[in-house]
Design a protein around this motif. Structure first.
Motif, short mmCIF file in Angstrom:
data_model
loop_
_atom_site.label_atom_id
_atom_site.label_comp_id
_atom_site.label_asym_id
_atom_site.label_seq_id
_atom_site.Cartn_x
_atom_site.Cartn_y
_atom_site.Cartn_z
N LYS A 105 42.17 -19.83 -14.65
CA LYS A 105 41.67 -19.57 -16.00
C LYS A 105 40.37 -20.30 -16.27
O LYS A 105 39.62 -19.92 -17.16
N LEU A 106 40.10 -21.35 -15.49
CA LEU A 106 38.83 -22.08 -15.61
C LEU A 106 37.75 -21.47 -14.73
O LEU A 106 36.64 -21.98 -14.67
N GLY A 107 38.11 -20.40 -14.00
CA GLY A 107 37.12 -19.69 -13.19
C GLY A 107 37.11 -20.04 -11.73
O GLY A 107 36.18 -19.67 -11.00
N TYR A 108 38.12 -20.74 -11.24
CA TYR A 108 38.16 -21.17 -9.84
C TYR A 108 38.71 -20.03 -8.98
O TYR A 108 39.88 -19.66 -9.09
N ASP A 109 37.86 -19.49 -8.11
CA ASP A 109 38.20 -18.29 -7.33
C ASP A 109 39.38 -18.50 -6.37
O ASP A 109 40.24 -17.62 -6.24
N ASN A 110 39.43 -19.64 -5.69
CA ASN A 110 40.53 -19.87 -4.75
C ASN A 110 41.88 -19.89 -5.46
O ASN A 110 42.88 -19.42 -4.92
N SER A 111 41.90 -20.42 -6.66
CA SER A 111 43.15 -20.42 -7.42
C SER A 111 43.53 -19.02 -7.84
O SER A 111 44.72 -18.67 -7.86
N MET A 112 42.54 -18.21 -8.17
CA MET A 112 42.84 -16.82 -8.53
C MET A 112 43.48 -16.10 -7.35
O MET A 112 44.43 -15.32 -7.52
N LYS A 113 43.02 -16.39 -6.15
CA LYS A 113 43.63 -15.81 -4.94
C LYS A 113 45.08 -16.26 -4.79
O LYS A 113 45.95 -15.47 -4.43
N MET A 114 45.34 -17.53 -5.11
CA MET A 114 46.71 -18.04 -5.00
C MET A 114 47.61 -17.41 -6.07
O MET A 114 48.77 -17.12 -5.79
N VAL A 115 47.08 -17.20 -7.26
CA VAL A 115 47.86 -16.54 -8.32
C VAL A 115 48.18 -15.11 -7.90
O VAL A 115 49.30 -14.64 -8.10
N LYS A 116 47.22 -14.46 -7.28
CA LYS A 116 47.45 -13.09 -6.79
C LYS A 116 48.57 -13.08 -5.75
O LYS A 116 49.45 -12.21 -5.78
N GLU A 117 48.54 -14.05 -4.84
CA GLU A 117 49.61 -14.14 -3.85
C GLU A 117 50.96 -14.43 -4.52
O GLU A 117 51.98 -13.89 -4.12
N GLY A 118 50.92 -15.29 -5.54
CA GLY A 118 52.15 -15.59 -6.28
C GLY A 118 52.71 -14.36 -6.97
O GLY A 118 53.92 -14.17 -7.04
N PHE A 119 51.81 -13.53 -7.48
CA PHE A 119 52.24 -12.28 -8.10
C PHE A 119 52.89 -11.36 -7.07
O PHE A 119 53.95 -10.78 -7.32
N LYS A 120 52.27 -11.26 -5.90
CA LYS A 120 52.82 -10.42 -4.84
C LYS A 120 54.20 -10.90 -4.39
O LYS A 120 55.05 -10.10 -4.02
N ASN A 121 54.39 -12.23 -4.43
CA ASN A 121 55.65 -12.81 -3.96
C ASN A 121 56.67 -13.02 -5.08
O ASN A 121 57.73 -13.59 -4.84
N GLY A 122 56.36 -12.57 -6.29
CA GLY A 122 57.30 -12.66 -7.38
C GLY A 122 57.35 -13.98 -8.12
O GLY A 122 58.23 -14.20 -8.94
N LEU A 123 56.41 -14.89 -7.85
CA LEU A 123 56.37 -16.18 -8.55
C LEU A 123 55.64 -16.09 -9.89
O LEU A 123 55.82 -16.95 -10.74
N VAL A 124 54.81 -15.05 -10.04
CA VAL A 124 54.01 -14.88 -11.26
C VAL A 124 54.36 -13.53 -11.86
O VAL A 124 54.38 -12.51 -11.16
N SER A 125 54.64 -13.53 -13.16
CA SER A 125 54.98 -12.27 -13.83
C SER A 125 53.73 -11.40 -13.99
O SER A 125 52.60 -11.88 -13.91
N LYS A 126 53.97 -10.14 -14.25
CA LYS A 126 52.87 -9.19 -14.45
C LYS A 126 52.01 -9.61 -15.64
O LYS A 126 50.78 -9.54 -15.59
N GLU A 127 52.67 -10.05 -16.71
CA GLU A 127 51.95 -10.47 -17.92
C GLU A 127 51.10 -11.71 -17.66
O GLU A 127 49.95 -11.79 -18.08
N ASP A 128 51.68 -12.70 -16.95
CA ASP A 128 50.92 -13.91 -16.63
C ASP A 128 49.75 -13.60 -15.71
O ASP A 128 48.66 -14.16 -15.87
N PHE A 129 49.97 -12.71 -14.75
CA PHE A 129 48.89 -12.34 -13.84
C PHE A 129 47.76 -11.66 -14.60
O PHE A 129 46.59 -11.99 -14.40
N ALA A 130 48.11 -10.74 -15.48
CA ALA A 130 47.08 -10.02 -16.24
C ALA A 130 46.30 -10.98 -17.15
O ALA A 130 45.07 -10.91 -17.23
N ALA A 131 47.00 -11.88 -17.82
CA ALA A 131 46.33 -12.84 -18.70
C ALA A 131 45.43 -13.78 -17.91
O ALA A 131 44.31 -14.09 -18.34
#
Length: 95
Positions: free
Chosen positions: A42-68
């Motif tokens: 959310k602060l603009g760090y690209d590597n973390s965005m990649k990790m959130v994307k992986e978390g979404f793929k693996n079910g650790l991040v909800s669709k709503e959290d990923f979109a936000a």
């Protein structure tokens, strides 16, 4: 080392926040790691965005959290764009 990362992360450094996420992940706490990655993304760090994307793929991040997180990440990246930075980036690509 973790103490200093925590202090810097509290001050808003996205790289430190990301690194805390990595430490949490390797300590077996993927839920806490994901929270750190979301904050850094959310602060603009690209590597973390990649990790959130992986978390979404693996079910650790909800669709709503990923979109936000994706919206906040894009807003943070857009906020840092200026004509001068764009010119500098274009100049670096030529080299």
């Amino acid at each position: 080392e973790v103490y200093h990362l925590e202090k810097v992360a509290i001050c808003g450094d996205p790289c430190a926040r990301h690194n805390l996420g990595v430490i949490e992940y390797f300590n077996g706490r993927p839920d806490r790691a994901t929270k750190h990655f979301i904050i850094a993304a959310k602060l603009g760090y690209d590597n973390s965005m990649k990790m959130v994307k992986e978390g979404f793929k693996n079910g650790l991040v909800s669709k709503e959290d990923f979109a936000a997180t994706l919206r906040a990440h894009q807003a943070a990246v857009d906020a840092t764009k200026t004509a001068q930075r764009e010119e500098a980036e274009a100049g670096r690509r030529v080299m």
